[in-house]
Scaffold this motif. Structure first.
Motif, PDB file in Angstrom:
ATOM      1  N   TRP A  25       0.876  -1.163   0.000  1.00  0.00           N
ATOM      2  CA  TRP A  25       0.000   0.000   0.000  1.00  0.00           C
ATOM      3  C   TRP A  25       0.913   1.211   0.000  1.00  0.00           C
ATOM      4  O   TRP A  25       1.822   1.308   0.832  1.00  0.00           O
ATOM      5  N   GLU A  26       0.690   2.100  -0.973  1.00  0.00           N
ATOM      6  CA  GLU A  26       1.541   3.271  -1.114  1.00  0.00           C
ATOM      7  C   GLU A  26       0.739   4.551  -0.906  1.00  0.00           C
ATOM      8  O   GLU A  26      -0.428   4.628  -1.298  1.00  0.00           O
ATOM      9  N   THR A  27       1.389   5.546  -0.311  1.00  0.00           N
ATOM     10  CA  THR A  27       0.787   6.863  -0.178  1.00  0.00           C
ATOM     11  C   THR A  27       0.756   7.523  -1.551  1.00  0.00           C
ATOM     12  O   THR A  27       1.384   7.038  -2.501  1.00  0.00           O
ATOM     13  N   PRO A  28       0.021   8.629  -1.705  1.00  0.00           N
ATOM     14  CA  PRO A  28      -0.078   9.265  -3.023  1.00  0.00           C
ATOM     15  C   PRO A  28       1.272   9.623  -3.659  1.00  0.00           C
ATOM     16  O   PRO A  28       1.371   9.709  -4.885  1.00  0.00           O
ATOM     17  N   ASP A  29       2.311   9.802  -2.846  1.00  0.00           N
ATOM     18  CA  ASP A  29       3.617  10.135  -3.428  1.00  0.00           C
ATOM     19  C   ASP A  29       4.433   8.904  -3.780  1.00  0.00           C
ATOM     20  O   ASP A  29       5.602   9.009  -4.168  1.00  0.00           O
ATOM     21  N   GLY A  30       3.823   7.696  -3.645  1.00  0.00           N
ATOM     22  CA  GLY A  30       4.495   6.469  -4.044  1.00  0.00           C
ATOM     23  C   GLY A  30       5.340   5.820  -2.965  1.00  0.00           C
ATOM     24  O   GLY A  30       6.103   4.891  -3.248  1.00  0.00           O
TER      25      GLY A  30
END
Length: 295
Positions: free
Chosen positions: A199-204
């Motif tokens: 699972w990645e945050t919007p910034d990858g």
């Protein structure tokens, strides 16, 4: 029940031809034997093991009622057995000179076998593992959903995956896997053949990870799920578990399962919220042969 009701072999293909339908008849309950025996089959096909696993099937009325497998490392796996059946098996295995290092099964079977094994061999048993087994019912994504998205890992993520698997092992005290990872034997660890999702945050930036086995007998087991300590409590574990579970269903799995720590109410509540239903309890016992053996 007589010992000859148990049919033993070291031929994994012959064993699966005779007992495969039985294993697949209850894929959730039999999830560990399914994945363990599949790994043995693959390794034997590649002539990777010098020693052979011993397989046994209990037949009655021309039908397989239960199975066991005993690996060269001493791992004894059992499907559910009655108290009488565990006692008969313990007597049979001890008579053949086998010395399992530990046993893993549903709680009742593992406990009964540990008692029978001590009675027949004098070996002391110590519980080392207990867990809840859950099976996915209706997948229900968590609300609110954390920002970000799931991503299937690739080759460039290997170092990150290995590091997080090791951190997971440290958290749960899984020393044998730590030793394999530190020795550079990733492929021989229980994590080497898994499929991983981040699972990645919007910034990858990866913030959580879930792994899943390949489909065996229609079953996929999600294991492990790991979020670094400083990132917990933000919904990442639930989100990545949903992604890994959805991927398993998309791939054709009919049964998606996972194990949980009974002493962790947070994770148990989380998995129930996203659709997992309690199926059974499992346990493991290690054996010590320091004391003189009976008989």
């Amino acid at each position: 029940m007589l010992p000859e009701d148990w049919h033993l072999t070291q031929d994994v293909d012959d064993f699966l031809a005779r007992a495969g339908d039985f294993l697949c008849s209850r894929p959730a309950l039999h999830n560990t034997p399914l994945t363990d025996i599949e790994k043995v089959r693959i390794r034997r096909a590649a002539a990777h093991d010098a020693e052979a696993t011993v397989f046994g099937r209990l037949e009655s009325g021309c039908e397989v009622r239960a199975i066991f497998y005993l690996t060269p490392s001493g791992r004894l796996g059992l499907t559910p057995l009655s108290v009488e059946q565990t006692d008969t098996l313990a007597a049979h295995l001890s008579g053949l000179g086998h010395s399992p290092f530990h046993v893993i099964a549903d709680h009742e079977t593992a406990s009964a076998f540990a008692e029978s094994w001590q009675r027949h061999t004098g070996a002391a048993s110590v519980p080392f593992w207990r867990t809840h087994l859950y099976r996915l019912g209706t997948l229900t994504p968590p609300q609110p959903r954390p920002e970000g998205q799931g991503r299937i890992t690739g080759g460039k993520d290997r170092e990150h995956v290995v590091r997080w698997c090791r951190e997971f092992c440290v958290d749960v005290g899984e020393q044998s896997s730590i030793d394999l990872i530190d020795a550079g034997s990733w492929d021989d660890s229980r994590f080497g053949d898994r499929h991983y999702t981040f699972w990645e945050t919007p910034d990858g930036t990866p913030v959580s990870m879930a792994a899943a086995t390949s489909i065996v007998g229609g079953m996929v087991r999600v294991d492990p799920v790991y979020t670094p300590a400083h990132l917990r409590g933000r919904g990442y574990a639930g989100a990545v578990t949903v992604e890994a579970s959805r991927a398993a269903l998309t791939a054709g799995a009919t049964d998606v399962v996972l194990f949980t720590d009974p002493d962790n109410p947070t994770s148990n509540a989380l998995y129930q919220r996203i659709g997992y239903v309690h199926v059974a309890d499992f346990a493991g016992y290690t054996f010590s042969y320091g004391a003189p053996q009976a008989g």
